[in-house]
Design a protein around this motif. Sequence first.
Motif, PDB file in Angstrom:
ATOM      1  N   ALA A  66      17.721  10.815  -1.236  1.00 36.53           N
ATOM      2  CA  ALA A  66      17.031  11.926  -0.579  1.00 36.53           C
ATOM      3  C   ALA A  66      15.547  11.617  -0.405  1.00 36.53           C
ATOM      4  O   ALA A  66      14.964  11.869   0.650  1.00 36.53           O
ATOM      5  N   VAL A  67      14.925  11.038  -1.434  1.00 38.73           N
ATOM      6  CA  VAL A  67      13.505  10.684  -1.342  1.00 38.73           C
ATOM      7  C   VAL A  67      13.296   9.600  -0.299  1.00 38.73           C
ATOM      8  O   VAL A  67      12.375   9.665   0.520  1.00 38.73           O
ATOM      9  N   ALA A  68      14.168   8.603  -0.304  1.00 42.05           N
ATOM     10  CA  ALA A  68      14.031   7.510   0.668  1.00 42.05           C
ATOM     11  C   ALA A  68      14.159   8.019   2.093  1.00 42.05           C
ATOM     12  O   ALA A  68      13.380   7.638   2.978  1.00 42.05           O
ATOM     13  N   LEU A  69      15.129   8.895   2.335  1.00 37.59           N
ATOM     14  CA  LEU A  69      15.311   9.413   3.692  1.00 37.59           C
ATOM     15  C   LEU A  69      14.198  10.376   4.091  1.00 37.59           C
ATOM     16  O   LEU A  69      13.803  10.423   5.248  1.00 37.59           O
ATOM     17  N   SER A  70      13.664  11.137   3.141  1.00 38.41           N
ATOM     18  CA  SER A  70      12.605  12.083   3.487  1.00 38.41           C
ATOM     19  C   SER A  70      11.299  11.356   3.823  1.00 38.41           C
ATOM     20  O   SER A  70      10.475  11.879   4.568  1.00 38.41           O
ATOM     21  N   THR A  71      11.098  10.157   3.284  1.00 46.94           N
ATOM     22  CA  THR A  71       9.891   9.414   3.630  1.00 46.94           C
ATOM     23  C   THR A  71       9.960   8.852   5.040  1.00 46.94           C
ATOM     24  O   THR A  71       8.933   8.474   5.607  1.00 46.94           O
ATOM     25  N   LEU A  72      11.126   8.820   5.620  1.00 47.27           N
ATOM     26  CA  LEU A  72      11.276   8.308   6.985  1.00 47.27           C
ATOM     27  C   LEU A  72      11.244   9.413   8.039  1.00 47.27           C
ATOM     28  O   LEU A  72      11.484   9.154   9.212  1.00 47.27           O
ATOM     29  N   ARG A  73      10.953  10.642   7.629  1.00 46.09           N
ATOM     30  CA  ARG A  73      10.900  11.742   8.601  1.00 46.09           C
ATOM     31  C   ARG A  73       9.821  11.483   9.630  1.00 46.09           C
ATOM     32  O   ARG A  73       8.758  10.966   9.334  1.00 46.09           O
ATOM     33  N   ASN A  74      10.104  11.838  10.845  1.00 42.16           N
ATOM     34  CA  ASN A  74       9.176  11.601  11.943  1.00 42.16           C
ATOM     35  C   ASN A  74       9.084  12.868  12.800  1.00 42.16           C
ATOM     36  O   ASN A  74       9.231  12.826  14.002  1.00 42.16           O
ATOM     37  N   ASP A  75       8.848  14.023  12.167  1.00 39.83           N
ATOM     38  CA  ASP A  75       8.852  15.270  12.922  1.00 39.83           C
ATOM     39  C   ASP A  75       7.496  15.989  12.943  1.00 39.83           C
ATOM     40  O   ASP A  75       7.387  17.080  13.476  1.00 39.83           O
ATOM     41  N   LEU A  76       6.467  15.390  12.376  1.00 40.26           N
ATOM     42  CA  LEU A  76       5.145  16.003  12.409  1.00 40.26           C
ATOM     43  C   LEU A  76       4.298  15.341  13.487  1.00 40.26           C
ATOM     44  O   LEU A  76       4.146  14.114  13.503  1.00 40.26           O
ATOM     45  N   GLU A  77       3.774  16.140  14.390  1.00 37.26           N
ATOM     46  CA  GLU A  77       3.001  15.592  15.500  1.00 37.26           C
ATOM     47  C   GLU A  77       1.707  14.922  15.036  1.00 37.26           C
ATOM     48  O   GLU A  77       1.299  13.906  15.570  1.00 37.26           O
ATOM     49  N   GLU A  78       1.043  15.502  14.021  1.00 40.28           N
ATOM     50  CA  GLU A  78      -0.257  14.983  13.609  1.00 40.28           C
ATOM     51  C   GLU A  78      -0.162  13.780  12.662  1.00 40.28           C
ATOM     52  O   GLU A  78      -1.153  13.131  12.380  1.00 40.28           O
ATOM     53  N   ALA A  79       1.031  13.482  12.178  1.00 37.79           N
ATOM     54  CA  ALA A  79       1.195  12.371  11.232  1.00 37.79           C
ATOM     55  C   ALA A  79       1.675  11.120  11.962  1.00 37.79           C
ATOM     56  O   ALA A  79       2.430  11.200  12.927  1.00 37.79           O
ATOM     57  N   ASP A  80       1.217   9.968  11.470  1.00 34.91           N
ATOM     58  CA  ASP A  80       1.705   8.700  12.021  1.00 34.91           C
ATOM     59  C   ASP A  80       3.151   8.495  11.610  1.00 34.91           C
ATOM     60  O   ASP A  80       3.576   8.895  10.533  1.00 34.91           O
ATOM     61  N   SER A  81       3.878   7.825  12.465  1.00 38.63           N
ATOM     62  CA  SER A  81       5.277   7.546  12.170  1.00 38.63           C
ATOM     63  C   SER A  81       5.371   6.447  11.119  1.00 38.63           C
ATOM     64  O   SER A  81       4.672   5.442  11.197  1.00 38.63           O
ATOM     65  N   PRO A  82       6.227   6.625  10.124  1.00 39.72           N
ATOM     66  CA  PRO A  82       6.394   5.577   9.121  1.00 39.72           C
ATOM     67  C   PRO A  82       7.168   4.389   9.665  1.00 39.72           C
ATOM     68  O   PRO A  82       7.220   3.343   9.053  1.00 39.72           O
ATOM     69  N   LEU A  83       7.792   4.565  10.819  1.00 39.10           N
ATOM     70  CA  LEU A  83       8.573   3.499  11.429  1.00 39.10           C
ATOM     71  C   LEU A  83       7.808   2.911  12.606  1.00 39.10           C
ATOM     72  O   LEU A  83       7.051   3.599  13.278  1.00 39.10           O
ATOM     73  N   ILE A  84       8.002   1.640  12.850  1.00 39.58           N
ATOM     74  CA  ILE A  84       7.382   1.013  14.014  1.00 39.58           C
ATOM     75  C   ILE A  84       8.489   0.433  14.876  1.00 39.58           C
ATOM     76  O   ILE A  84       9.591   0.160  14.401  1.00 39.58           O
ATOM     77  N   SER A  85       8.196   0.271  16.130  1.00 43.49           N
ATOM     78  CA  SER A  85       9.217  -0.258  17.029  1.00 43.49           C
ATOM     79  C   SER A  85       9.299  -1.775  16.892  1.00 43.49           C
ATOM     80  O   SER A  85       8.321  -2.441  16.580  1.00 43.49           O
TER      81      SER A  85
END
Length: 100
Positions: A66-85
């Motif tokens: 649950a912690v690992a998946l929650s750190t990958l959330r990408n739903d906040l507009e003002e936050a940088d995405s933890p994932l890169i293309s």
Amino acid sequence: LGSMFKTTKAARKTGADLDSKLASVDRSQPVQIKTVPATHLPKAWEDNQPPLLLQEGAHLISLLSAVALSTLRNDLEEADSPLISFTPGAPWPHGKARKK
């Protein structure tokens, strides 16, 4: 497949026997499934509960997932995405190189 899997005469005969048995099955009647009472089933554990260590281990793995998946959330507009293309041919890692 013939060259990859060699079958013997006995195996071919068994397959032919099975085909003839399946062809003779009466499919007009519903299949009767025999049920076994739960009292006759073997228990995995004496008190029918897994050991505490196994329970706690499963709980810990659940929390870590649950912690690992929650750190990958990408739903906040003002936050940088933890994932890169992924860019094929780009050097590893894909981020900007740090200068010292």
